[in-house]
Design a protein around this motif. Structure first.
Motif, PDB file in Angstrom:
ATOM      1  N   ALA A 216       0.839  -1.205   0.000  1.00  0.00           N
ATOM      2  CA  ALA A 216       0.000   0.000   0.000  1.00  0.00           C
ATOM      3  C   ALA A 216       0.871   1.252   0.000  1.00  0.00           C
ATOM      4  CB  ALA A 216      -0.907  -0.009   1.231  1.00  0.00           C
ATOM      5  N   ARG A 217       0.602   2.138  -0.962  1.00  0.00           N
ATOM      6  CA  ARG A 217       1.327   3.416  -1.015  1.00  0.00           C
ATOM      7  C   ARG A 217       0.429   4.513  -0.450  1.00  0.00           C
ATOM      8  NH1 ARG A 217       1.979   3.751  -7.255  1.00  0.00           N
ATOM      9  NH2 ARG A 217      -0.092   2.872  -6.960  1.00  0.00           N
ATOM     10  N   TYR A 218       0.994   5.326   0.413  1.00  0.00           N
ATOM     11  CA  TYR A 218       0.282   6.527   0.830  1.00  0.00           C
ATOM     12  C   TYR A 218       1.281   7.663   0.960  1.00  0.00           C
ATOM     13  CZ  TYR A 218       1.650   5.245   5.660  1.00  0.00           C
ATOM     14  OH  TYR A 218       2.339   4.905   6.790  1.00  0.00           O
ATOM     15  N   VAL A 219       0.797   8.865   1.166  1.00  0.00           N
ATOM     16  CA  VAL A 219       1.676  10.038   1.212  1.00  0.00           C
ATOM     17  C   VAL A 219       1.621  10.639   2.614  1.00  0.00           C
ATOM     18  CG1 VAL A 219       2.167  12.326   0.234  1.00  0.00           C
ATOM     19  CG2 VAL A 219       1.307  10.490  -1.248  1.00  0.00           C
ATOM     20  N   GLU A 220       2.784  10.813   3.222  1.00  0.00           N
ATOM     21  CA  GLU A 220       2.879  11.368   4.572  1.00  0.00           C
ATOM     22  C   GLU A 220       3.955  12.461   4.565  1.00  0.00           C
ATOM     23  OE1 GLU A 220       2.239   8.882   8.381  1.00  0.00           O
ATOM     24  OE2 GLU A 220       4.396   8.910   8.074  1.00  0.00           O
ATOM     25  N   ASN A 221       3.552  13.664   4.993  1.00  0.00           N
ATOM     26  CA  ASN A 221       4.471  14.817   4.984  1.00  0.00           C
ATOM     27  C   ASN A 221       5.182  14.996   3.640  1.00  0.00           C
ATOM     28  OD1 ASN A 221       3.956  15.620   7.660  1.00  0.00           O
ATOM     29  ND2 ASN A 221       5.329  14.012   8.414  1.00  0.00           N
ATOM     30  N   GLY A 222       4.430  14.772   2.566  1.00  0.00           N
ATOM     31  CA  GLY A 222       4.956  14.997   1.223  1.00  0.00           C
ATOM     32  C   GLY A 222       5.802  13.873   0.658  1.00  0.00           C
ATOM     33  N   HIS A 223       5.959  12.787   1.419  1.00  0.00           N
ATOM     34  CA  HIS A 223       6.776  11.659   0.956  1.00  0.00           C
ATOM     35  C   HIS A 223       5.904  10.426   0.722  1.00  0.00           C
ATOM     36  CE1 HIS A 223      10.459  13.837   1.813  1.00  0.00           C
ATOM     37  NE2 HIS A 223       9.966  14.149   2.999  1.00  0.00           N
ATOM     38  N   ILE A 224       6.204   9.684  -0.342  1.00  0.00           N
ATOM     39  CA  ILE A 224       5.493   8.424  -0.584  1.00  0.00           C
ATOM     40  C   ILE A 224       6.026   7.368   0.382  1.00  0.00           C
ATOM     41  CG2 ILE A 224       5.031   6.565  -2.235  1.00  0.00           C
ATOM     42  CD1 ILE A 224       5.313   8.653  -4.490  1.00  0.00           C
ATOM     43  N   VAL A 225       5.113   6.767   1.123  1.00  0.00           N
ATOM     44  CA  VAL A 225       5.457   5.716   2.088  1.00  0.00           C
ATOM     45  C   VAL A 225       4.837   4.416   1.584  1.00  0.00           C
ATOM     46  CG1 VAL A 225       5.238   4.953   4.482  1.00  0.00           C
ATOM     47  CG2 VAL A 225       5.471   7.389   3.975  1.00  0.00           C
ATOM     48  N   VAL A 226       5.596   3.338   1.618  1.00  0.00           N
ATOM     49  CA  VAL A 226       5.068   2.031   1.210  1.00  0.00           C
ATOM     50  C   VAL A 226       5.009   1.128   2.435  1.00  0.00           C
ATOM     51  CG1 VAL A 226       5.372   0.037  -0.309  1.00  0.00           C
ATOM     52  CG2 VAL A 226       6.075   2.312  -1.093  1.00  0.00           C
ATOM     53  N   LYS A 227       3.814   0.607   2.689  1.00  0.00           N
ATOM     54  CA  LYS A 227       3.632  -0.329   3.809  1.00  0.00           C
ATOM     55  C   LYS A 227       2.923  -1.579   3.308  1.00  0.00           C
ATOM     56  CE  LYS A 227       3.597   2.236   8.143  1.00  0.00           C
ATOM     57  NZ  LYS A 227       2.832   2.489   9.369  1.00  0.00           N
ATOM     58  N   GLU A 228       3.016  -2.623   4.095  1.00  0.00           N
ATOM     59  CA  GLU A 228       2.273  -3.835   3.752  1.00  0.00           C
ATOM     60  C   GLU A 228       0.785  -3.541   3.756  1.00  0.00           C
ATOM     61  OE1 GLU A 228       2.788  -7.858   5.310  1.00  0.00           O
ATOM     62  OE2 GLU A 228       4.681  -7.153   6.140  1.00  0.00           O
TER      63      GLU A 228
ATOM     64  N   ARG B 122      -3.609   5.438  -6.235  1.00  0.00           N
ATOM     65  CA  ARG B 122      -3.394   5.344  -7.675  1.00  0.00           C
ATOM     66  C   ARG B 122      -2.932   6.670  -8.289  1.00  0.00           C
ATOM     67  NH1 ARG B 122      -5.525   0.571  -9.780  1.00  0.00           N
ATOM     68  NH2 ARG B 122      -6.162   1.485 -11.753  1.00  0.00           N
ATOM     69  N   SER B 123      -3.694   7.238  -9.206  1.00  0.00           N
ATOM     70  CA  SER B 123      -3.222   8.392  -9.988  1.00  0.00           C
ATOM     71  C   SER B 123      -2.975   9.644  -9.160  1.00  0.00           C
ATOM     72  CB  SER B 123      -4.239   8.721 -11.090  1.00  0.00           C
ATOM     73  OG  SER B 123      -5.508   9.006 -10.521  1.00  0.00           O
ATOM     74  N   ILE B 124      -3.680   9.804  -8.036  1.00  0.00           N
ATOM     75  CA  ILE B 124      -3.544  11.082  -7.308  1.00  0.00           C
ATOM     76  C   ILE B 124      -2.154  11.264  -6.686  1.00  0.00           C
ATOM     77  CG2 ILE B 124      -6.023  11.293  -6.883  1.00  0.00           C
ATOM     78  CD1 ILE B 124      -5.498  10.688  -3.942  1.00  0.00           C
ATOM     79  N   ILE B 125      -1.407  10.155  -6.539  1.00  0.00           N
ATOM     80  CA  ILE B 125      -0.005  10.274  -6.095  1.00  0.00           C
ATOM     81  C   ILE B 125       0.766  11.146  -7.090  1.00  0.00           C
ATOM     82  CG2 ILE B 125       2.160   8.973  -5.822  1.00  0.00           C
ATOM     83  CD1 ILE B 125       0.503   6.685  -4.650  1.00  0.00           C
ATOM     84  N   PHE B 126       0.406  11.021  -8.378  1.00  0.00           N
ATOM     85  CA  PHE B 126       1.124  11.755  -9.435  1.00  0.00           C
ATOM     86  C   PHE B 126       0.451  13.077  -9.802  1.00  0.00           C
ATOM     87  CE2 PHE B 126       1.347   7.108 -10.102  1.00  0.00           C
ATOM     88  CZ  PHE B 126       2.683   6.921  -9.759  1.00  0.00           C
ATOM     89  N   THR B 127      -0.885  13.124  -9.737  1.00  0.00           N
ATOM     90  CA  THR B 127      -1.592  14.337 -10.182  1.00  0.00           C
ATOM     91  C   THR B 127      -1.757  15.369  -9.070  1.00  0.00           C
ATOM     92  OG1 THR B 127      -3.758  13.351  -9.712  1.00  0.00           O
ATOM     93  CG2 THR B 127      -2.905  13.077 -11.959  1.00  0.00           C
ATOM     94  N   MET B 128      -1.641  14.947  -7.808  1.00  0.00           N
ATOM     95  CA  MET B 128      -1.839  15.862  -6.675  1.00  0.00           C
ATOM     96  C   MET B 128      -0.626  15.830  -5.728  1.00  0.00           C
ATOM     97  SD  MET B 128      -5.028  17.166  -6.885  1.00  0.00           S
ATOM     98  CE  MET B 128      -6.227  16.933  -8.194  1.00  0.00           C
TER      99      MET B 128
ATOM    100  N   ILE C  92      -0.355  17.846  -2.226  1.00  0.00           N
ATOM    101  CA  ILE C  92      -1.104  17.531  -1.002  1.00  0.00           C
ATOM    102  C   ILE C  92      -0.215  16.666  -0.111  1.00  0.00           C
ATOM    103  CG2 ILE C  92      -3.214  16.526  -0.036  1.00  0.00           C
ATOM    104  CD1 ILE C  92      -4.579  17.098  -2.737  1.00  0.00           C
ATOM    105  N   LYS C  93       0.091  17.182   1.085  1.00  0.00           N
ATOM    106  CA  LYS C  93       1.129  16.561   1.926  1.00  0.00           C
ATOM    107  C   LYS C  93       0.750  15.195   2.484  1.00  0.00           C
ATOM    108  CE  LYS C  93       3.974  20.422   3.433  1.00  0.00           C
ATOM    109  NZ  LYS C  93       4.486  21.154   4.600  1.00  0.00           N
ATOM    110  N   ASN C  94      -0.538  15.009   2.799  1.00  0.00           N
ATOM    111  CA  ASN C  94      -0.961  13.754   3.436  1.00  0.00           C
ATOM    112  C   ASN C  94      -2.143  13.158   2.674  1.00  0.00           C
ATOM    113  OD1 ASN C  94       0.832  13.984   5.862  1.00  0.00           O
ATOM    114  ND2 ASN C  94      -0.381  15.829   6.153  1.00  0.00           N
TER     115      ASN C  94
END
Length: 377
Positions: A177-189, A214-220, A223-225
């Motif tokens: 699972a990819r999510y964004v925390e403080n502007g950084h992409i974080v990958v967790k199980e 999905r796409s919002i990691i690249f299009t947005m 957004i920090k979180n």
């Protein structure tokens, strides 16, 4: 009236075809004759056609006479099917949710002068549309999407039913699972960061990390979180973790009395009956979108959209098919009505940014009793 072709006659594909047939001439295609018969039995206006989308030349020849293609093929076929549609210079609305990055096809779509709206379901889909709209209104810092499709009747041990293939569900449980925390992409199980969340009319649900941004990691990226979490009834995740840790989702084949079989294939077969959603089985979709940011005056704002949708006994349509399919047919009709005509590949957030598109889709869903309620603070 436009001439529409729907690729895929599964639960969502047939729901979309039936909805589009209210205003347009609709051909529905599938590899399975049984699936086509089932769809036509529900709506005799549909024109059925057997089609194997993996045959590129046949697919391109089949879609040639149509004004718009709506693609609802399984995820593993989605990217190549979409590419073939674009190469055939056909506009398309897609809900196949393929794992590849759809934006890789943007240059091709621009070259062919076509519009491709992708990931156009409930989540991804409507959550992105809401995000795209408020990204124009506020300086956003946070986006969270909590979403789940659940049976009304809980059956031990999993308390879960899937309106689609178990292998697609297991993919959600195994893909990092990819999510964004403080502007950084974080990958967790997947299945990590479990939390209990309260929902009106449902009670306590369990949320866990899944790869839904999905796409919002690249299009947005500003957004920090940003986070997407899947919802299930309590204890479901514990049982899934037991299967996962015990190797039941491994793809590597093992030898059993001279027969080679992958544990994943075996588990999917076993879980198919356990998780299969009956045609008239009542289920529901729960979603909560939370956005945080500041307005022009620098005031903090929190926007929350809630969705609680249930199986429709009148049309015998599952909630997941309604909430997913009608978002796509809203986008299809919006495109046919000339409200969106940009060329290229567009995830839903790039459609929702336009106020008239956002309002059109919300109103379209409301007409079909798929209602998003808004809370602002």
């Amino acid at each position: 009236m436009s001439n529409i072709i729907v690729l895929g006659a599964g639960m969502v594909g047939s729901t979309m075809a039936i909805d589009m047939a209210k205003k347009h001439q609709v051909t529905i295609t599938d590899f399975s004759e049984k699936a086509l018969e089932k769809a036509v039995k529900k709506c005799d206006k549909l024109i059925p056609e057997i089609l194997d989308v993996t045959h590129k030349t046949i697919l391109q020849k089949t879609i040639k006479p149509f004004d718009l293609v709506i693609c609802a093929v399984p995820g593993f076929l989605g990217f190549e099917t979409m590419k073939t549609i674009i190469e055939a210079e056909k506009n398309v609305v897609d809900i196949s949710f393929f794992p590849e990055n759809s934006l890789e096809l943007d240059a091709l779509a621009k070259e062919k002068n076509i519009t491709a709206i992708v990931d156009c379901g409930v989540a991804p889909g409507m959550g992105n549309i809401i995000l795209g709209y408020y990204n124009e209104k506020l300086k956003l810092t946070d986006f969270e999407c909590l979403v789940g499709g659940l049976p009304k009747i809980k059956k031990w041990p999993f308390s879960y039913k899937a309106p689609f293939s178990p292998i697609d569900v297991i993919e959600e449980y195994t893909r990092p699972a990819r999510y964004v925390e403080n502007g950084h992409i974080v990958v967790k199980e997947a299945l990590s960061d479990c939390e209990f969340v309260e929902f009106e009319n449902v009670g306590t649900l369990e949320s866990f990390n899944s790869d839904g941004l999905r796409s919002i990691i690249f299009t947005m990226p500003h957004i920090k979180n940003m986070k997407e979490k899947t919802l299930r009834y309590p204890d479901h995740i514990e049982y899934i973790k037991v299967l996962k840790e015990s190797g039941f989702f491994n793809e590597e084949k093992i030898n059993i009395n001279g027969t080679e079989i992958s544990p994943l294939e075996f588990s999917s077969k076993v879980l198919f009956n356990e998780w299969k959603l009956g045609d008239t089985e009542e289920e529901l979709t729960v979603m909560r979108i939370t956005l945080k940011g500041t307005n022009e005056k620098g005031e903090n704002k929190t926007i929350v959209y809630n969705l609680h949708d249930e199986y429709c006994p009148k049309t015998q349509t599952s909630s997941m098919a309604r909430t997913t399919g009608y978002t796509a047919t809203a986008a299809a009709n919006m495109f046919l009505d000339g409200l969106f005509s940009e060329k290229g590949v567009f995830p839903p957030e790039l459609v929702g940014k336009h106020e008239r598109c956002f309002n059109y889709i919300l109103n379209y869903l409301k007409e079909r009793n798929v209602i998003y309620t808004l809370e602002e603070s």
